[in-house]
Design an enzyme around this catalytic site. Structure first.
Site, PDB file in Angstrom:
ATOM      1  N   LYS A  83       0.857  -1.185   0.000  1.00 39.21           N
ATOM      2  CA  LYS A  83       0.000   0.000   0.000  1.00 39.21           C
ATOM      3  C   LYS A  83       0.893   1.236   0.000  1.00 39.21           C
ATOM      4  CE  LYS A  83      -4.615   0.416   1.906  1.00 39.21           C
ATOM      5  NZ  LYS A  83      -5.402   0.474   3.133  1.00 39.21           N
TER       6      LYS A  83
HETATM    7  O1  G3P Z   1      -8.728   0.936   3.804  1.00 43.43           O
HETATM    8  C1  G3P Z   1      -8.597   2.267   4.280  1.00 43.43           C
HETATM    9  C2  G3P Z   1      -9.863   2.689   4.893  1.00 43.43           C
HETATM   10  O2  G3P Z   1     -10.147   1.681   5.752  1.00 43.43           O
HETATM   11  C3  G3P Z   1     -10.017   3.903   5.738  1.00 43.43           C
HETATM   12  O3  G3P Z   1     -11.279   3.812   6.367  1.00 43.43           O
HETATM   13  O4  G3P Z   1     -13.029   4.417   7.979  1.00 43.43           O
HETATM   14  O5  G3P Z   1     -10.624   5.060   8.408  1.00 43.43           O
HETATM   15  O6  G3P Z   1     -11.954   6.193   6.632  1.00 43.43           O
HETATM   16  P1  G3P Z   1     -11.739   4.932   7.409  1.00 43.43           P
END
Ligand code: G3P
Length: 215
Positions: A83
């Site tokens: 990533k």
């Molecule tokens: O895969 C990255 C993503 O999980 C971020 O999610 O909920 O932290 O915006 P969030």
């Protein structure tokens, strides 16, 4: 649309892998931090649980540092995907990793332009963040739909991972965009199987079965 889990929690993941629907996993430094264990310890356990791609994120912000970290992470298991943040240095690293045959997931994507640049640099996957766009009053699902449409128009093979999913509604909306993958947090995946009419219907079937046994 394939289903990934967006978690670094090995126990949680193991419970859902049993459902037979989880192909891959995405993690990020925040999810790893929640486990209280270092990435080098968590990623091998996750990679052993699923046959599909497992994204592990680099911490370096310069291209050379990202490539060095990527080489170490990708040696952990054959299904590890690197990533990389969607920055200029990230694009440079993505280009080198594509040349080395190391798969990448370019993350923190918030615009169609960023997605196109990442794809052209050689990203295997791009991850537009739906929930975080919604949080600032934009339309995250529309971004996913736009990226899918543009990649189709130009026959780009980079796969689109809908990320930062916050609800079942998000999952169902991205399903209809034709995106390749949705990476789903545990809480949302648990909600996806639930329907009150399923529970009600099952309770009635069991009650009727009990009645018919007594008849
Ligand atoms: O895969 C990255 C993503 O999980 C971020 O999610 O909920 O932290 O915006 P969030």
């Amino acid at each position: 649309m394939k289903i990934f889990m967006d978690t670094a929690d090995v126990a949680e993941l193991a419970a859902y892998v049993d459902w037979g629907v989880v192909w891959g996993v995405t993690t990020n430094p925040s999810l790893i931090a929640k486990t209280g264990r270092p990435q080098e310890e968590v990623i091998p356990k996750i990679a052993a649980l699923v046959s599909g791609p497992v994204s592990a994120e680099v911490i370096a912000t310069d291209a050379a540092g990202m490539v060095e970290e990527a080489k170490k992470l990708s040696a952990i298991a054959p299904n590890v995907v690197i990533k990389i943040p969607c920055t200029a240095e990230g694009l440079r690293a993505t280009k080198v990793l594509a040349y080395l045959g190391i798969p990448t997931n370019v993350t923190l994507i918030f615009s169609l332009s960023q997605a196109m640049l990442a794809a052209r640099a050689g990203a295997t996957y791009v991850s537009p963040f739906i929930g975080r766009l919604d949080d600032i009053g934009e339309d995250g699902v529309k971004l996913v739909a736009d990226i899918v449409a543009a990649f189709k128009l130009y026959q780009i093979e980079t796969q689109v991972i809908a990320a930062s999913i916050r609800s079942v509604k998000h999952v169902e909306e991205v399903m209809l965009t034709g995106c390749h993958i949705a990476t789903i947090p545990t809480k949302v995946l648990a909600q996806m199987i639930k329907h009150e009419l399923t529970d009600k219907g099952l309770a009635a079937f069991i009650a009727d079965y009990e009645k018919s046994k007594k008849a």
